[in-house]
Design a protein around this motif. Structure first.
Motif, PDB file in Angstrom:
ATOM      1  N   LEU A 158       0.809  -1.217   0.000  1.00  0.00           N
ATOM      2  CA  LEU A 158       0.000   0.000   0.000  1.00  0.00           C
ATOM      3  C   LEU A 158       0.840   1.264   0.000  1.00  0.00           C
ATOM      4  N   SER A 159       2.148   1.134   0.259  1.00  0.00           N
ATOM      5  CA  SER A 159       3.014   2.316   0.249  1.00  0.00           C
ATOM      6  C   SER A 159       3.319   2.771  -1.177  1.00  0.00           C
ATOM      7  N   GLU A 160       3.039   1.933  -2.160  1.00  0.00           N
ATOM      8  CA  GLU A 160       3.227   2.297  -3.561  1.00  0.00           C
ATOM      9  C   GLU A 160       1.877   2.761  -4.099  1.00  0.00           C
ATOM     10  N   PRO A 161       1.704   4.072  -4.320  1.00  0.00           N
ATOM     11  CA  PRO A 161       0.383   4.621  -4.665  1.00  0.00           C
ATOM     12  C   PRO A 161      -0.323   3.935  -5.841  1.00  0.00           C
ATOM     13  N   GLU A 162       0.398   3.664  -6.914  1.00  0.00           N
ATOM     14  CA  GLU A 162      -0.248   3.033  -8.077  1.00  0.00           C
ATOM     15  C   GLU A 162      -0.703   1.615  -7.760  1.00  0.00           C
ATOM     16  N   LEU A 163       0.136   0.876  -7.066  1.00  0.00           N
ATOM     17  CA  LEU A 163      -0.218  -0.490  -6.692  1.00  0.00           C
ATOM     18  C   LEU A 163      -1.383  -0.481  -5.712  1.00  0.00           C
ATOM     19  N   ALA A 164      -1.349   0.437  -4.744  1.00  0.00           N
ATOM     20  CA  ALA A 164      -2.448   0.550  -3.782  1.00  0.00           C
ATOM     21  C   ALA A 164      -3.762   0.842  -4.522  1.00  0.00           C
ATOM     22  N   LYS A 165      -3.707   1.725  -5.497  1.00  0.00           N
ATOM     23  CA  LYS A 165      -4.904   2.066  -6.278  1.00  0.00           C
ATOM     24  C   LYS A 165      -5.444   0.830  -7.003  1.00  0.00           C
ATOM     25  N   LYS A 166      -4.554   0.040  -7.613  1.00  0.00           N
ATOM     26  CA  LYS A 166      -4.974  -1.163  -8.326  1.00  0.00           C
ATOM     27  C   LYS A 166      -5.578  -2.198  -7.374  1.00  0.00           C
ATOM     28  N   ILE A 167      -4.976  -2.343  -6.192  1.00  0.00           N
ATOM     29  CA  ILE A 167      -5.497  -3.295  -5.207  1.00  0.00           C
ATOM     30  C   ILE A 167      -6.895  -2.892  -4.763  1.00  0.00           C
ATOM     31  N   ILE A 168      -7.082  -1.605  -4.488  1.00  0.00           N
ATOM     32  CA  ILE A 168      -8.392  -1.116  -4.046  1.00  0.00           C
ATOM     33  C   ILE A 168      -9.421  -1.258  -5.160  1.00  0.00           C
ATOM     34  N   GLU A 169      -9.025  -0.963  -6.402  1.00  0.00           N
ATOM     35  CA  GLU A 169      -9.945  -1.149  -7.534  1.00  0.00           C
ATOM     36  C   GLU A 169     -10.347  -2.610  -7.663  1.00  0.00           C
ATOM     37  N   GLY A 170      -9.373  -3.509  -7.521  1.00  0.00           N
ATOM     38  CA  GLY A 170      -9.669  -4.938  -7.597  1.00  0.00           C
ATOM     39  C   GLY A 170     -10.611  -5.384  -6.491  1.00  0.00           C
ATOM     40  N   LYS A 171     -10.387  -4.870  -5.295  1.00  0.00           N
ATOM     41  CA  LYS A 171     -11.235  -5.204  -4.144  1.00  0.00           C
ATOM     42  C   LYS A 171     -12.678  -4.759  -4.391  1.00  0.00           C
ATOM     43  N   ASN A 172     -12.829  -3.620  -5.059  1.00  0.00           N
ATOM     44  CA  ASN A 172     -14.165  -3.071  -5.291  1.00  0.00           C
ATOM     45  C   ASN A 172     -14.833  -3.594  -6.559  1.00  0.00           C
ATOM     46  N   THR A 173     -14.151  -4.447  -7.312  1.00  0.00           N
ATOM     47  CA  THR A 173     -14.715  -5.009  -8.535  1.00  0.00           C
ATOM     48  C   THR A 173     -15.698  -6.122  -8.188  1.00  0.00           C
ATOM     49  N   PRO A 174     -16.934  -6.043  -8.695  1.00  0.00           N
ATOM     50  CA  PRO A 174     -17.909  -7.116  -8.419  1.00  0.00           C
ATOM     51  C   PRO A 174     -17.420  -8.446  -9.005  1.00  0.00           C
ATOM     52  N   LEU A 175     -17.713  -9.535  -8.323  1.00  0.00           N
ATOM     53  CA  LEU A 175     -17.292 -10.859  -8.794  1.00  0.00           C
ATOM     54  C   LEU A 175     -17.837 -11.157 -10.186  1.00  0.00           C
ATOM     55  N   SER A 176     -18.995 -10.613 -10.490  1.00  0.00           N
ATOM     56  CA  SER A 176     -19.596 -10.867 -11.809  1.00  0.00           C
ATOM     57  C   SER A 176     -18.732 -10.321 -12.940  1.00  0.00           C
ATOM     58  N   GLU A 177     -17.852  -9.382 -12.649  1.00  0.00           N
ATOM     59  CA  GLU A 177     -16.972  -8.806 -13.665  1.00  0.00           C
ATOM     60  C   GLU A 177     -15.604  -9.476 -13.703  1.00  0.00           C
ATOM     61  N   CYS A 178     -15.383 -10.446 -12.846  1.00  0.00           N
ATOM     62  CA  CYS A 178     -14.084 -11.117 -12.751  1.00  0.00           C
ATOM     63  C   CYS A 178     -14.043 -12.375 -13.610  1.00  0.00           C
ATOM     64  N   VAL A 179     -12.834 -12.783 -13.979  1.00  0.00           N
ATOM     65  CA  VAL A 179     -12.623 -14.018 -14.715  1.00  0.00           C
ATOM     66  C   VAL A 179     -12.841 -15.174 -13.740  1.00  0.00           C
ATOM     67  N   PRO A 180     -13.591 -16.209 -14.129  1.00  0.00           N
ATOM     68  CA  PRO A 180     -13.759 -17.365 -13.223  1.00  0.00           C
ATOM     69  C   PRO A 180     -12.412 -18.017 -12.917  1.00  0.00           C
ATOM     70  N   GLU A 181     -12.276 -18.509 -11.717  1.00  0.00           N
ATOM     71  CA  GLU A 181     -11.008 -19.094 -11.287  1.00  0.00           C
ATOM     72  C   GLU A 181     -10.574 -20.238 -12.196  1.00  0.00           C
ATOM     73  N   SER A 182     -11.548 -20.983 -12.709  1.00  0.00           N
ATOM     74  CA  SER A 182     -11.221 -22.128 -13.580  1.00  0.00           C
ATOM     75  C   SER A 182     -10.582 -21.685 -14.900  1.00  0.00           C
ATOM     76  N   GLU A 183     -10.709 -20.412 -15.243  1.00  0.00           N
ATOM     77  CA  GLU A 183     -10.144 -19.908 -16.496  1.00  0.00           C
ATOM     78  C   GLU A 183      -8.809 -19.179 -16.295  1.00  0.00           C
ATOM     79  N   VAL A 184      -8.334 -19.129 -15.058  1.00  0.00           N
ATOM     80  CA  VAL A 184      -7.078 -18.433 -14.774  1.00  0.00           C
ATOM     81  C   VAL A 184      -5.918 -19.406 -14.963  1.00  0.00           C
TER      82      VAL A 184
END
Length: 75
Positions: A47-73
Motif C-alpha cells: 500500500l506504500s506504492e500509490p499506483e499499486l495501492a490504487k490497483k489493489i483497491i480497484e480490484g477489491k471493489n470489482t464485483p465478482l460478476s466482472e471477474c474471470v472465473p477461477e477455472s479460467e485463470v
C-alpha cells in the motif's frame, strides 16, 4: 499480589504435562502472531506504492460478476 507473582504461583502449582501443554499453546500463538505481523508488513509495503495501492483497491471493489472465473485463470 502482583500479576507476575500470581503467574509464578500458577506455574509452580502445575504438573509437567500441564506446563508442556501451555508451552505448546504459546508456541502456536507466537507462530500465528508472527504470520500476522509478516502479513501486516507486506500489506503496508504494497500500500506504500500509490499506483499499486490504487490497483489493489480497484480490484477489491470489482464485483465478482466482472471477474474471470477461477477455472479460467492460468497460474
Amino acid at each position: 499480589m502482583s500479576n507476575r507473582d500470581m503467574c509464578i504461583s500458577v506455574i509452580n502449582s502445575m504438573e509437567e504435562w500441564q506446563l508442556q501443554s501451555v508451552l505448546e499453546m504459546l508456541q502456536a500463538v507466537k507462530g500465528t502472531m508472527d504470520k500476522l505481523e509478516t502479513g501486516a508488513l507486506e500489506t503496508m509495503q504494497l500500500l506504500s506504492e500509490p499506483e499499486l495501492a490504487k490497483k489493489i483497491i480497484e480490484g477489491k471493489n470489482t464485483p465478482l460478476s466482472e471477474c474471470v472465473p477461477e477455472s479460467e485463470v492460468n497460474w
